[in-house]
Write a protein that holds these residues in place. Structure first.
Motif, short mmCIF file in Angstrom:
data_model
loop_
_atom_site.label_atom_id
_atom_site.label_comp_id
_atom_site.label_asym_id
_atom_site.label_seq_id
_atom_site.Cartn_x
_atom_site.Cartn_y
_atom_site.Cartn_z
N ARG A 112 6.72 1.85 -2.43
CA ARG A 112 5.92 1.93 -1.50
C ARG A 112 6.09 3.03 -0.59
O ARG A 112 5.45 3.79 0.08
CB ARG A 112 5.54 0.48 -0.67
N GLU A 113 7.34 3.19 0.04
CA GLU A 113 7.52 4.20 0.88
C GLU A 113 7.53 5.64 0.40
O GLU A 113 6.92 6.66 1.05
CB GLU A 113 9.18 4.17 1.41
N VAL A 114 7.58 5.91 -1.02
CA VAL A 114 7.41 6.75 -1.60
C VAL A 114 5.85 7.40 -1.54
O VAL A 114 5.41 8.44 -1.30
CB VAL A 114 8.14 7.24 -2.80
N ARG A 115 5.14 6.43 -1.92
CA ARG A 115 3.66 6.32 -1.80
C ARG A 115 3.24 6.99 -0.48
O ARG A 115 2.27 7.73 -0.44
CB ARG A 115 3.00 5.45 -2.31
N LYS A 116 3.72 6.40 0.50
CA LYS A 116 3.36 6.79 1.77
C LYS A 116 3.87 8.09 2.07
O LYS A 116 3.08 8.99 2.73
CB LYS A 116 4.11 5.70 2.89
N ALA A 117 4.92 8.35 1.67
CA ALA A 117 5.34 9.95 1.84
C ALA A 117 4.48 10.99 1.30
O ALA A 117 4.05 11.95 1.81
CB ALA A 117 6.78 9.87 1.48
N VAL A 118 4.06 10.66 -0.07
CA VAL A 118 3.23 11.45 -0.81
C VAL A 118 1.76 11.38 0.02
O VAL A 118 1.12 12.54 0.18
CB VAL A 118 2.94 10.99 -2.26
N ALA A 119 1.49 10.53 0.45
CA ALA A 119 0.06 10.48 1.00
C ALA A 119 0.14 11.12 2.27
O ALA A 119 -0.89 12.30 2.62
CB ALA A 119 -0.39 9.05 1.39
N ARG A 120 1.13 11.16 2.94
CA ARG A 120 1.52 11.95 4.30
C ARG A 120 1.44 13.48 3.96
O ARG A 120 1.08 14.34 4.54
CB ARG A 120 2.58 11.59 5.04
N VAL A 121 2.25 13.96 2.77
CA VAL A 121 2.29 15.19 2.46
C VAL A 121 0.74 15.89 1.95
O VAL A 121 0.48 17.00 2.75
CB VAL A 121 3.41 15.33 1.35
N VAL A 122 0.09 14.92 1.35
CA VAL A 122 -1.21 15.65 0.86
C VAL A 122 -2.16 15.61 2.07
O VAL A 122 -2.75 16.75 2.21
CB VAL A 122 -1.83 14.41 -0.11
N GLN A 123 -2.15 14.58 2.74
CA GLN A 123 -2.81 14.78 4.19
C GLN A 123 -2.35 16.03 4.90
O GLN A 123 -3.35 16.84 5.69
CB GLN A 123 -2.70 13.63 4.92
N ALA A 124 -1.02 16.17 5.22
CA ALA A 124 -0.71 17.44 6.08
C ALA A 124 -1.13 18.62 5.43
O ALA A 124 -1.36 19.73 5.89
CB ALA A 124 0.97 17.40 6.10
N LEU A 125 -1.00 18.78 4.17
CA LEU A 125 -1.47 19.92 3.20
C LEU A 125 -3.10 20.34 3.38
O LEU A 125 -3.38 21.36 3.35
CB LEU A 125 -1.03 19.90 1.86
N ALA A 126 -3.75 19.17 3.54
CA ALA A 126 -5.25 19.16 3.63
C ALA A 126 -5.75 19.72 5.08
O ALA A 126 -6.80 20.09 5.17
CB ALA A 126 -5.66 17.89 3.18
N CYS A 127 -4.79 19.46 6.09
CA CYS A 127 -5.33 19.77 7.39
C CYS A 127 -5.54 21.41 7.49
O CYS A 127 -5.01 22.16 7.04
CB CYS A 127 -4.13 19.44 8.41
N ASP A 128 -6.68 21.48 8.24
CA ASP A 128 -6.99 22.92 8.66
C ASP A 128 -6.23 23.54 9.65
O ASP A 128 -6.42 24.76 9.93
CB ASP A 128 -8.44 23.02 9.17
N ASP A 129 -5.15 23.02 10.38
CA ASP A 129 -4.51 23.53 11.62
C ASP A 129 -3.63 24.38 11.04
O ASP A 129 -3.00 24.84 10.53
CB ASP A 129 -3.95 22.33 12.13
#
Length: 129
Positions: A112-129
């Motif tokens: 579960r922690e790895v899934r959360k980490a992957v989700a955070r990475v994808v969200q961070a890469l998707a940000c326009d900032d």
């Protein structure tokens, strides 16, 4: 088809799930079609929701793709009421080969922690900032 001539949302969802599973197994539309005894164009129509798939054919697809029929359907609570955002969220993910690969592999991550980490990475890469 719906009133506007567009496929019903559940038909589109089922088709997208068939496409995801087929891709995850490395099968082409032609290979799946051959195993089902239909044309690859028919598989395309099923995957886009353009044509509805009969219960018997869906059962055969599930058998060929080594999964359950239920795996192709959304949870019942999603199919009711205004929670339609899940339907539309699936479309961009399944629009590309890379998206299908991520969507197929993500639930296979057991930790579960790895899934959360992957989700955070994808969200961070998707940000326009």
């Amino acid at each position: 088809m719906g009133r506007t001539g567009e496929p019903e949302k559940v038909d589109t969802y089922v088709g997208a799930r068939i496409s995801l599973r087929r891709s995850a197994l490395g099968l082409s539309q032609t290979a799946l079609a051959q195993q089902l005894g239909i044309s690859f164009q028919q598989v395309q129509k099923y995957e886009t929701g353009q044509n509805r798939i009969s219960a018997s054919r869906l059962h055969r697809v599930a058998t060929v793709l080594a999964t359950s029929v239920e795996a192709f359907f959304p949870p019942v609570e999603t199919a009711r009421g205004p929670a339609d955002s899940g339907w539309e969220a699936l479309r961009p993910i399944t629009a590309t080969l890379d998206g299908r690969a991520v969507a197929t592999a993500f639930p296979l991550i057991e930790d579960r922690e790895v899934r959360k980490a992957v989700a955070r990475v994808v969200q961070a890469l998707a940000c326009d900032d």
